[in-house]
Write an enzyme that holds these catalytic residues in place. Structure first.
Site, short mmCIF file in Angstrom:
data_model
loop_
_atom_site.label_atom_id
_atom_site.label_comp_id
_atom_site.label_asym_id
_atom_site.label_seq_id
_atom_site.Cartn_x
_atom_site.Cartn_y
_atom_site.Cartn_z
N LYS A 138 0.88 -1.19 0.00
CA LYS A 138 0.00 0.00 0.00
C LYS A 138 0.89 1.21 0.00
CE LYS A 138 -4.45 0.91 0.23
NZ LYS A 138 -5.60 0.08 -0.14
N ASP A 178 -6.99 4.23 -4.45
CA ASP A 178 -7.64 4.10 -3.15
C ASP A 178 -8.24 5.49 -2.90
OD1 ASP A 178 -7.78 2.11 -0.69
OD2 ASP A 178 -7.35 4.04 0.20
P1 NDP Z 1 -12.85 7.73 -2.77
O1 NDP Z 1 -11.78 8.73 -2.62
O2 NDP Z 1 -13.42 7.48 -4.13
O3 NDP Z 1 -14.07 8.09 -1.82
C1 NDP Z 1 -13.89 8.19 -0.45
C2 NDP Z 1 -15.21 8.56 0.19
O4 NDP Z 1 -15.07 8.44 1.59
C3 NDP Z 1 -15.61 10.00 -0.08
O5 NDP Z 1 -17.01 10.10 -0.05
C4 NDP Z 1 -14.97 10.74 1.10
O6 NDP Z 1 -15.61 11.96 1.44
C5 NDP Z 1 -15.17 9.73 2.22
N1 NDP Z 1 -14.08 9.88 3.21
C6 NDP Z 1 -12.76 9.74 2.98
N2 NDP Z 1 -12.06 9.99 4.09
C7 NDP Z 1 -12.97 10.31 5.03
C8 NDP Z 1 -12.87 10.66 6.39
N3 NDP Z 1 -11.68 10.74 7.01
N4 NDP Z 1 -14.02 10.90 7.06
C9 NDP Z 1 -15.23 10.81 6.43
N5 NDP Z 1 -15.37 10.49 5.13
C10 NDP Z 1 -14.27 10.24 4.46
O7 NDP Z 1 -12.27 6.37 -2.15
P2 NDP Z 1 -12.76 4.87 -2.36
O8 NDP Z 1 -14.24 4.84 -2.56
O9 NDP Z 1 -11.88 4.25 -3.37
O10 NDP Z 1 -12.38 4.22 -0.96
C11 NDP Z 1 -13.29 4.14 0.13
C12 NDP Z 1 -12.85 3.05 1.09
O11 NDP Z 1 -12.83 1.79 0.41
C13 NDP Z 1 -11.44 3.20 1.68
O12 NDP Z 1 -11.42 2.66 2.97
C14 NDP Z 1 -10.59 2.32 0.76
O13 NDP Z 1 -9.41 1.89 1.40
C15 NDP Z 1 -11.55 1.17 0.53
N6 NDP Z 1 -11.32 0.34 -0.64
C16 NDP Z 1 -11.19 0.89 -1.88
C17 NDP Z 1 -11.02 0.08 -2.97
C18 NDP Z 1 -10.94 0.61 -4.35
O14 NDP Z 1 -10.83 -0.19 -5.28
N7 NDP Z 1 -11.03 1.90 -4.58
C19 NDP Z 1 -10.91 -1.38 -2.83
C20 NDP Z 1 -11.14 -1.86 -1.48
C21 NDP Z 1 -11.32 -1.01 -0.44
P3 NDP Z 1 -14.88 13.37 1.10
O15 NDP Z 1 -15.09 13.56 -0.36
O16 NDP Z 1 -15.57 14.36 1.96
O17 NDP Z 1 -13.43 13.19 1.47
O1 2IT Z 2 -7.94 -1.67 -0.60
C1 2IT Z 2 -7.90 -2.17 -1.74
O2 2IT Z 2 -8.08 -3.38 -1.94
C2 2IT Z 2 -7.67 -1.27 -2.89
N1 2IT Z 2 -7.58 -0.07 -2.70
C3 2IT Z 2 -7.51 -1.84 -4.27
C4 2IT Z 2 -6.10 -2.32 -4.47
C5 2IT Z 2 -5.77 -2.74 -5.88
O3 2IT Z 2 -4.60 -3.04 -6.08
O4 2IT Z 2 -6.65 -2.79 -6.74
#
Ligand code: NDP
Ligand code: 2IT
Length: 457
Positions: A138, A178
């Site tokens: 990561k 992420d």
């Molecule tokens: P994005 O940046 O697309 O979206 C993040 C969302 O979460 C936004 O709505 C943001 O709001 C909110 N957010 C972020 N930080 C905070 C905080 N500290 N407090 C409150 N709200 C917050 O990210 P993703 O959708 O990609 O990721 C979301 C979660 O999913 C994370 O935990 C990530 O690690 C996990 N994840 C992501 C994967 C992926 O493929 N993208 C795969 C597996 C897990 P705001 O706009 O106000 O910051």
């Molecule tokens: O938390 C996660 O699994 C991710 N942000 C996706 C990682 C990836 O390599 O697609």
């Protein structure tokens, strides 16, 4: 042979766990998120480790929690007014026993070593669950893309990649997105990688479709999470059809979770960002979901604008866990459900909680869910769909061909089903499944057995 009672086993496990955690805390002072993630896993693994001393003798847990290496670097860039700006970049390469390091990059002001170490550790077990050949890593930076121009984001990404490029590669380490790293950032990062590496290889995933990306990758985490819930419910003779669902976040994971809930006949009634949440009892669907997607992805807007447009309620500074519903999909960030939130969810009759985010539930909240014996899926199982399709993107890049949406979606569904089956195999307790136990054991054994085979590494 001496026989031990289960209370003796659990007392011994507690003692082992406490002693291991004391050492880990001492070696990694102040890294609270890392401590939390490791303790949650250690607690569930310890009885198994005591029954299988080969893992303890080979110090697998100590080795798994000591990343292979951590790269920390300065990222200097110029903002639009010509001022010098400096951020800190990281890549935590946790473990490559079962494949090249794999995991996302996070750009958020809160990013620090503790958060990235917890994420890289979780990723190692998650990637193992997918059955694909991916190790765990990561990275990211304490850079805030919010409010920055496209040119500023591009300059930052190029500076970040100038250093990161030395440490990644299709058979070495393959980053993806992420929080704060989406289509735009991946484009700038990968474009710069291709330029300085002087070769075009699949050294990143989540790429745009014209340059080696996979169909369904952007939908994969959300879709996968809902497929996982469908498996959990099907096993109980139920389904998501007609269920009201709480979703937090409004980013990549949240939006496609909502879309898939709709496809399967459920109703998503909340979405949030770091300022508050909206509650739409009509359901976030059809042109409402289209509006939210457009608002968040193209205009980088805030969820309160949705409430204004469709005349529903907006709760500033609040999270959605007080709204009564059947299912919850925390999909924003770590530690967004505390003990009191978990108690509220259980009191309101929640049937299933599936984590789209990584570690969104505090340890005390997890205990509430387990004590209530609800269907609770930890992120390393339920959000594995994203990295799964990243793995499939790597395969397509190596084969130099692209699969159709249908082909990728079918493979994603099959892998989520398989992860669910693995959780049931390792976590079945009478007529209830402890998915925490199932996911931790299911993920651990494959990596641990590879490490045992390698000897002292
Ligand atoms: P994005 O940046 O697309 O979206 C993040 C969302 O979460 C936004 O709505 C943001 O709001 C909110 N957010 C972020 N930080 C905070 C905080 N500290 N407090 C409150 N709200 C917050 O990210 P993703 O959708 O990609 O990721 C979301 C979660 O999913 C994370 O935990 C990530 O690690 C996990 N994840 C992501 C994967 C992926 O493929 N993208 C795969 C597996 C897990 P705001 O706009 O106000 O910051
Ligand atoms: O938390 C996660 O699994 C991710 N942000 C996706 C990682 C990836 O390599 O697609």
């Amino acid at each position: 042979m001496a026989t031990t009672t289960s209370s003796e086993t659990s007392a011994a496990a507690r003692e082992e766990c406490d002693s291991f955690m004391a050492g880990l805390r001492k070696r990694n002072p102040g890294e609270t998120e890392f401590h939390q993630a490791v303790e949650d896993v250690t607690e569930s693994l310890m009885p198994f480790l005591l029954d299988n001393p080969k893992y303890q003798e080979a110090r697998i847990l100590e080795r798994l929690t000591e990343p292979d290496r951590i790269i920390i670097f300065r990222v200097s860039w110029l903002d639009d007014s010509g001022r010098y700006r400096v951020n800190r970049g990281y890549r935590v390469q946790c473990n490559n026993a079962i494949g090249p390091y794999k995991g996302g990059l996070r750009f958020h002001p809160s990013v620090n070593l503790s958060i990235l170490k917890f994420l890289a550790f979780e990723q190692t077990l998650k990637n193992s669950l997918t059955t694909l050949p991916m190790g765990g890593g990561k990275g990211g930076a304490n850079f805030n893309p919010k409010g920055k121009s496209d040119n500023e984001v591009m300059r930052f990404c190029q500076s970040f990649m100038t250093e990161l490029a030395k440490h990644i590669g299709k058979d070495i380490d393959v980053p993806a997105g992420d929080i704060g790293v989406g289509e735009r950032e991946i484009g700038y990062l990968f474009g710069h990688y291709v330029r300085i590496a002087h070769e075009f290889t699949g050294a990143m995933t989540g790429k745009g479709i014209p340059f080696g990306g996979s169909l369904i990758r952007k939908e994969a985490t959300g879709y996968g999470c809902v497929y996982f819930v469908e498996e959990m419910l099907n096993r109980k003779g139920d389904s998501i059809q007609g269920k009201s669902c709480l979703v937090s976040g409004s980013g990549n994971v949240a939006l496609y979770t909502i879309e898939k809930i709709n496809h399967l006949g459920g109703k998503a009634v909340t979405a949030s960002d770091s300022d508050g949440f909206i509650y739409d009892p009509e359901g976030i669907q059809d042109e409402r979901l289209e509006y939210l997607m457009e608002l968040k992805s193209r205009h980088r807007g805030r969820v309160f604008e949705y409430a204004e447009k469709f005349g529903c309620e907006y709760f500033e500074g609040k999270r959605p866990w007080g709204v009564p519903a059947d299912a919850a999909f925390p999909s924003a960030t770590q530690n967004e459900i505390n003990e009191a939130d978990a108690q509220t969810l259980v009191r309101n009759g929640i049937m299933v909680v599936a984590e789209g985010a990584n570690m969104p539930s505090e340890s005390a909240a997890v205990r509430v869910f387990l004590d209530a014996r609800i269907l609770y899926a930890p992120g390393k199982a339920s959000n594995a769909g994203g990295v799964t399709v990243s793995g499939l993107e790597q395969t397509q890049n190596s084969l130099r061909l692209s699969w159709t949406r249908g082909e990728v979606d079918t493979k994603l569904q099959a892998i989520m089903k398989d992860i669910h089956a693995k959780c049931v195999k390792y976590g079945e307790e009478g007529d209830w499944v402890n998915y925490v136990q199932g996911a931790n054991l299911g993920g651990f054994v494959r990596v641990a057995d590879a490490m045992l085979a390698y000897g002292v590494v």
